[in-house]
Design a protein around this motif. Structure first.
Motif, PDB file in Angstrom:
ATOM      1  N   ALA A  71      63.151 -12.245  12.629  1.00  0.00           N
ATOM      2  CA  ALA A  71      63.921 -13.445  12.315  1.00  0.00           C
ATOM      3  C   ALA A  71      64.921 -13.710  13.418  1.00  0.00           C
ATOM      4  CB  ALA A  71      64.639 -13.305  10.973  1.00  0.00           C
ATOM      5  N   THR A  78      66.399 -21.746  13.577  1.00  0.00           N
ATOM      6  CA  THR A  78      65.845 -20.473  13.136  1.00  0.00           C
ATOM      7  C   THR A  78      64.341 -20.443  13.332  1.00  0.00           C
ATOM      8  OG1 THR A  78      65.565 -21.251  10.849  1.00  0.00           O
ATOM      9  CG2 THR A  78      67.647 -20.177  11.411  1.00  0.00           C
ATOM     10  N   TYR A  88      60.840 -17.435  12.437  1.00  0.00           N
ATOM     11  CA  TYR A  88      60.454 -16.208  11.762  1.00  0.00           C
ATOM     12  C   TYR A  88      59.074 -15.772  12.206  1.00  0.00           C
ATOM     13  CZ  TYR A  88      64.210 -17.584   8.598  1.00  0.00           C
ATOM     14  OH  TYR A  88      65.426 -17.952   8.073  1.00  0.00           O
ATOM     15  N   LYS A 117      57.474 -15.244   6.943  1.00  0.00           N
ATOM     16  CA  LYS A 117      57.804 -16.624   6.599  1.00  0.00           C
ATOM     17  C   LYS A 117      57.670 -16.847   5.098  1.00  0.00           C
ATOM     18  CE  LYS A 117      56.678 -18.898  10.970  1.00  0.00           C
ATOM     19  NZ  LYS A 117      55.750 -19.825  11.666  1.00  0.00           N
ATOM     20  N   THR A 164      65.005 -14.764   4.998  1.00  0.00           N
ATOM     21  CA  THR A 164      65.889 -15.824   5.451  1.00  0.00           C
ATOM     22  C   THR A 164      67.033 -15.224   6.255  1.00  0.00           C
ATOM     23  OG1 THR A 164      65.404 -17.186   3.498  1.00  0.00           O
ATOM     24  CG2 THR A 164      67.356 -17.754   4.786  1.00  0.00           C
ATOM     25  N   SER A 217      70.731 -15.908   8.056  1.00  0.00           N
ATOM     26  CA  SER A 217      71.863 -16.815   7.914  1.00  0.00           C
ATOM     27  C   SER A 217      73.105 -16.185   8.525  1.00  0.00           C
ATOM     28  CB  SER A 217      72.112 -17.179   6.451  1.00  0.00           C
ATOM     29  OG  SER A 217      72.435 -16.030   5.690  1.00  0.00           O
ATOM     30  N   GLN A 242      68.167 -11.935   4.293  1.00  0.00           N
ATOM     31  CA  GLN A 242      67.766 -11.866   2.903  1.00  0.00           C
ATOM     32  C   GLN A 242      66.263 -11.645   2.846  1.00  0.00           C
ATOM     33  OE1 GLN A 242      69.554 -12.166  -0.270  1.00  0.00           O
ATOM     34  NE2 GLN A 242      67.540 -11.317  -0.777  1.00  0.00           N
TER      35      GLN A 242
END
Length: 118
Positions: free
Chosen positions: A49, A57, A59, A64, A68, A70, A81
């Motif tokens: 990521a 962003t 992945y 995918k 996630t 962030s 996450q």
């Protein structure tokens, strides 16, 4: 000097979730690209990521829809996450920072172990 410290790894059952944290020493997100990598025994380290300084962003295909990335600018933390975890996600996960103006200026955390097993 930029310091990165990962946390949040552990043992989780298949289908479960974990949230990894990478705490940075200073506010770096505006000028550093941030990435999460992982390395399983006997395998190459791979990028899973990525979030650019500007916010874009991407992945790895294998994660995918499940992972996630962030950033929390107030706390100087970048998160990963992870949901719907699979045994093949088992690896040591590393946080990485690369300066926009110098690819030679990059930093790694110590890594945190994620084990997905019944």
């Amino acid at each position: 000097q930029v310091q990165l410290v990962e946390s949040g790894g552990g043992l989780v059952q298949p289908g479960g979730s974990l949230k990894l944290s990478c705490t940075t020493s200073t506010n770096i997100f505006s000028v550093y690209n941030m990435g999460w990598y992982r390395q399983a025994p006997g395998k190459q380290r791979e990028l899973v990521a990525f979030v650019a300084a500007g916010g874009r962003t991407n992945y790895a295909d294998s994660v995918k829809g499940r992972f996630t990335i962030s950033r929390d600018f107030a706390k100087n933390v970048v998160y990963l996450q992870m949901s719907s975890l699979k045994p093949e996600d088992t690896a040591v996960y590393y946080c990485n920072a690369v300066h926009l103006l110098s690819s030679s200026s990059q930093y790694w955390g110590q890594g945190t172990q994620v084990t997905v097993s019944s």
